[in-house]
Design an enzyme around this catalytic site. Structure first.
Site, PDB file in Angstrom:
ATOM      1  N   SER A  45     -95.732  51.360  17.603  1.00  0.00           N
ATOM      2  CA  SER A  45     -94.852  52.437  17.173  1.00  0.00           C
ATOM      3  C   SER A  45     -95.592  53.320  16.189  1.00  0.00           C
ATOM      4  O   SER A  45     -96.592  52.907  15.589  1.00  0.00           O
ATOM      5  CB  SER A  45     -93.610  51.853  16.495  1.00  0.00           C
ATOM      6  OG  SER A  45     -92.939  52.872  15.772  1.00  0.00           O
ATOM      7  N   TYR A  59     -89.879  46.554   9.578  1.00  0.00           N
ATOM      8  CA  TYR A  59     -90.155  46.926  10.968  1.00  0.00           C
ATOM      9  C   TYR A  59     -91.560  47.515  11.079  1.00  0.00           C
ATOM     10  O   TYR A  59     -92.345  47.169  11.957  1.00  0.00           O
ATOM     11  CB  TYR A  59     -89.098  47.927  11.454  1.00  0.00           C
ATOM     12  CG  TYR A  59     -89.319  48.404  12.872  1.00  0.00           C
ATOM     13  CD1 TYR A  59     -88.920  47.623  13.952  1.00  0.00           C
ATOM     14  CD2 TYR A  59     -89.936  49.624  13.122  1.00  0.00           C
ATOM     15  CE1 TYR A  59     -89.124  48.059  15.248  1.00  0.00           C
ATOM     16  CE2 TYR A  59     -90.146  50.065  14.418  1.00  0.00           C
ATOM     17  CZ  TYR A  59     -89.735  49.280  15.479  1.00  0.00           C
ATOM     18  OH  TYR A  59     -89.949  49.703  16.751  1.00  0.00           O
TER      19      TYR A  59
END
Lengths: 247, 446
Positions: free
Chosen positions: A140, A153
């Site tokens: 990501s 995250y």
């Protein structure tokens, strides 16, 4: 007869994930291809199997249950060579939730990082032995620099990103390749209720980008592509300003 | 010396790790083969095949196989060269005696062993055939570790399976080749520019000269599709007193090394510009006298030019289609243009009779080679289309250039290969000789 898509057996880890589905859809798999969906949500996987119109097998797979991963991989490879492994399992939780529930943060790390590492290492051993295959790892843009708003995250994705890059280098010359995908904010089930960040994208766009990246043997794919430039800017923002970003 | 090393072909597209050793003496090679390593053994020459033909993932790769030796028999007009001797080494010895190799591929760095394994051809294929037609004898180590001498007469099946057999029938040790006599090492070359594909094909078809080849502008489209320059030539009838006053010599010029580019500089626009420039700088008709390296080994002028295409490497797609299927050539050019593959180099040849090798590439018809950078998004799809077009007319692609052909297409192009498989089963009953290409195309197990 001749096919431009060379993937005949595809394993999707996180078989119910939207991005996983969209990658499969964008690949234009040959009619005789077999898809192995490994995931938790039987219902969603069954629905996905119907949409695929290819031979589909589902495997029970929990990314957090690291002890079972070796067996899942054995099962997936038992039916023959796997040409493509898509690692799409992942969860997201708001930082405010995790702050109050460290256990849940542990589960997030377990799912997004530890589980990926154990599964992919098990798969790598099999891919190495068969001498060909491609691994798609979904990192990501959050891996580039941790943000106050979701640093756990971000930390898992940063770990996964580093793992994938190292894995790719260790596989040089083995016939196995790694495609690292770094999407921006993806509007979908995982991010429901969150306000889209700038340069947000969709699972379908990620699927198309992955298929295109595979076709040209890319090593890293950014979705949207302009994030590659944006990421440089992210790294350069001075910390006092970065700290003030609320999201 | 054993070393784990990552090997690639000239195209640098499919790196694979292998245990690399060599050169070795014959006894050591025999022992290695007789020990039957699990992932097999493969001989590698100069590594000039574009794809994965000279790679053996996790297995043994012997390179160079032997010490390079060249024994010339001037009276008989033959040469006995070890497998690892290069064309340059053979020519350097032979040319002063008025002998040259009858088949000269596009680079002088090839080894004789590699040339035999790929059954290479030159610009005179239409007149003199591929190298298979000129080999008297091959000495090789078979799959049991025994030494064998193959000639076209004593064991034709084994001989023809080995010539063009991509190294999967044994380790070639020495090759004996009949040479061609020349009175001069200079070549009179006629270059003629043609504005479209029809002109190019007609010129290649009509030539009576020994050597002929055409450069094709792979980027020209529409009315100019397939425009290019035809080079035809032959050796001078006698020594050129001005250029070779001291007799015949073979002296390759000094070369420059290409820089390794960190990115791929070849884009469709660049390819178009480069090809247009090349086409327009050529005069419409020109006769010149050149030396061997300039005529044959033009690409050798820049060492390691493959590194200049960038880290993703390059693909050369070379195929042959039979007479009457000329439209496939036009279609191939259109396809790589439409998919924006940035084709930067095209070479068209007229082919004559095929040699007898079951895996040999040449066959009567037309051969087109297109060089493209490997990282373009449309490439895979374009080449799949080309595979289809080539198989549909009974053509085939050149295994020495191939890095990506699928097994299904290969089976259609080359047939079931029962004769070749039978010969290999006899020469290598345990399947010791393996390569990445062999595994990919189902020529060897594993």
């Amino acid at each position: 007869m001749t096919k431009s898509c060379p993937y005949h057996r595809v394993l999707v880890l996180g078989g119910a994930s939207e991005i996983g589905q969209q990658v499969l859809a964008a690949l234009h798999l040959p009619p005789d291809a077999e898809v192995l969906l490994a995931g938790r949500d039987e219902q969603r996987m069954a629905a996905a199997a119907e949409r695929l119109t290819r031979r589909v097998r589902t495997l029970q797979y929990d990314a957090a249950a690291t002890g079972t991963h070796q067996a899942v991989i054995e099962k997936a490879f038992a039916g023959g060579d796997v040409d493509l492994v898509i690692s799409a399992a992942g969860i997201l939780a708001g930082q405010d939730v995790l702050d109050g529930d460290p256990d849940r943060a542990g589960l997030l790390v377990q799912t997004n990082l530890t589980g990926q590492v154990t599964t992919l290492l098990a798969a790598t051993a099999r891919l190495r032995a068969q001498g060909h295959g491609t691994i798609v790892v979904l990192s990501s843009v959050a891996a580039i620099r941790p943000r106050r708003a979701n640093f756990v995250y971000g930390a898992t994705k940063a770990g996964l990103d580093a793992f994938a890059r190292g894995l790719a280098d260790s596989l040089h010359g083995s016939g196995v390749r790694v495609l690292l995908v770094r999407p921006g904010f993806v509007i979908g089930r995982m991010t429901r209720g969150l306000r889209p960040a700038p340069l947000a994208t969709t699972p379908a766009a990620v699927g198309r980008a992955v298929a295109a990246g595979l076709a040209r043997d890319a090593t890293v794919v950014w979705v949207p592509p302009v994030l590659r430039v944006f990421a440089v800017a992210l790294r350069l923002i001075p910390r006092p300003i970065w700290r003030r970003l609320r999201r | 010396m054993d070393a784990n090393q990552v090997l690639t072909g000239w195209g640098r597209t499919r790196p694979s790790r292998a245990i690399v050793s060599g050169p070795m003496d014959t006894c050591a090679l025999q022992e290695l083969v007789a020990s039957r390593p699990a992932r097999g053994v493969l001989a590698r020459g100069a590594g000039r095949s574009y794809g994965d033909a000279a790679q053996n993932l996790d297995g043994h790769v012997v390179t160079p196989v032997t010490q390079p030796t060249v024994e010339l028999d001037v009276a008989a007009g033959t040469v006995r060269a070890s497998a690892s001797a290069t064309f340059a080494e053979v020519l350097a010895k032979a040319v002063p005696h008025g002998l040259i190799l009858p088949v000269l591929p596009g680079t002088r760095h090839l080894t004789m062993g590699g040339a035999v394994a790929a059954d290479v051809h030159g610009k005179n294929q239409h007149a003199d055939g591929s190298i298979a037609a000129w080999i008297d004898e091959i000495e090789l180590i078979d799959g049991t570790g025994a030494l064998r001498t193959l000639t076209p007469d004593s064991d034709p099946e084994a001989f023809h399976a080995t010539v063009g057999g991509m190294g999967l029938t044994g380790l070639i040790l020495t090759v004996k080749i009949r040479m061609m006599t020349v009175r001069s090492a200079m070549i009179k070359v006629t270059s003629c520019r043609h504005a479209d594909l029809d002109g190019l094909l007609a010129a290649l078809d009509g030539t009576r000269e020994r050597y002929s080849v055409a450069w094709v502008d792979t980027t020209a489209s529409g009315r100019s599709l397939g425009r290019g320059i035809v080079d035809t030539g032959d050796h001078l009838a006698g020594p050129d007193p001005l250029r070779e006053p001291d007799g015949l010599t073979y002296r390759p010029p000094h070369t420059r090394r290409a820089p390794a580019m960190p990115f791929c500089p070849v884009t469709p626009l660049w390819a178009r510009w480069f090809n247009s420039l090349w086409f327009s700088q050529a005069t419409s008709y020109r006769i010149a006298v050149t030396d061997l390296p300039t005529f044959y080994h033009r690409l050798d002028a820049v060492d390691g030019w493959n590194r200049a295409i960038g880290p993703r490497g390059l693909i050369q797609y070379q195929f042959v289609v039979p007479d009457g299927a000329e439209n496939v050539i036009a279609r191939a050019l259109e396809t790589v243009q439409r998919h924006r593959c940035a084709p930067f180099l095209g070479t068209l040849k007229r082919f004559g009779e095929a040699s007898k090798g079951p895996l040999s590439f040449p066959m009567r018809g037309w051969s087109l080679a297109i060089d493209m950078p490997a990282g373009r998004p449309g490439l895979r799809h374009a080449l799949a289309k080309l595979d289809y077009a080539v198989t549909a007319v009974g053509g085939r692609v050149y295994l020495a250039k191939d890095a990506r052909l699928g097994r299904a297409s290969f089976d259609v192009m080359y047939g079931p290969q029962t004769a070749w498989r039978a010969a290999r089963a006899r020469l290598d009953p345990d399947g010791v000789f393996q390569s990445d290409l062999g595994r990919r195309l189902g020529l060897c197990a594993g």
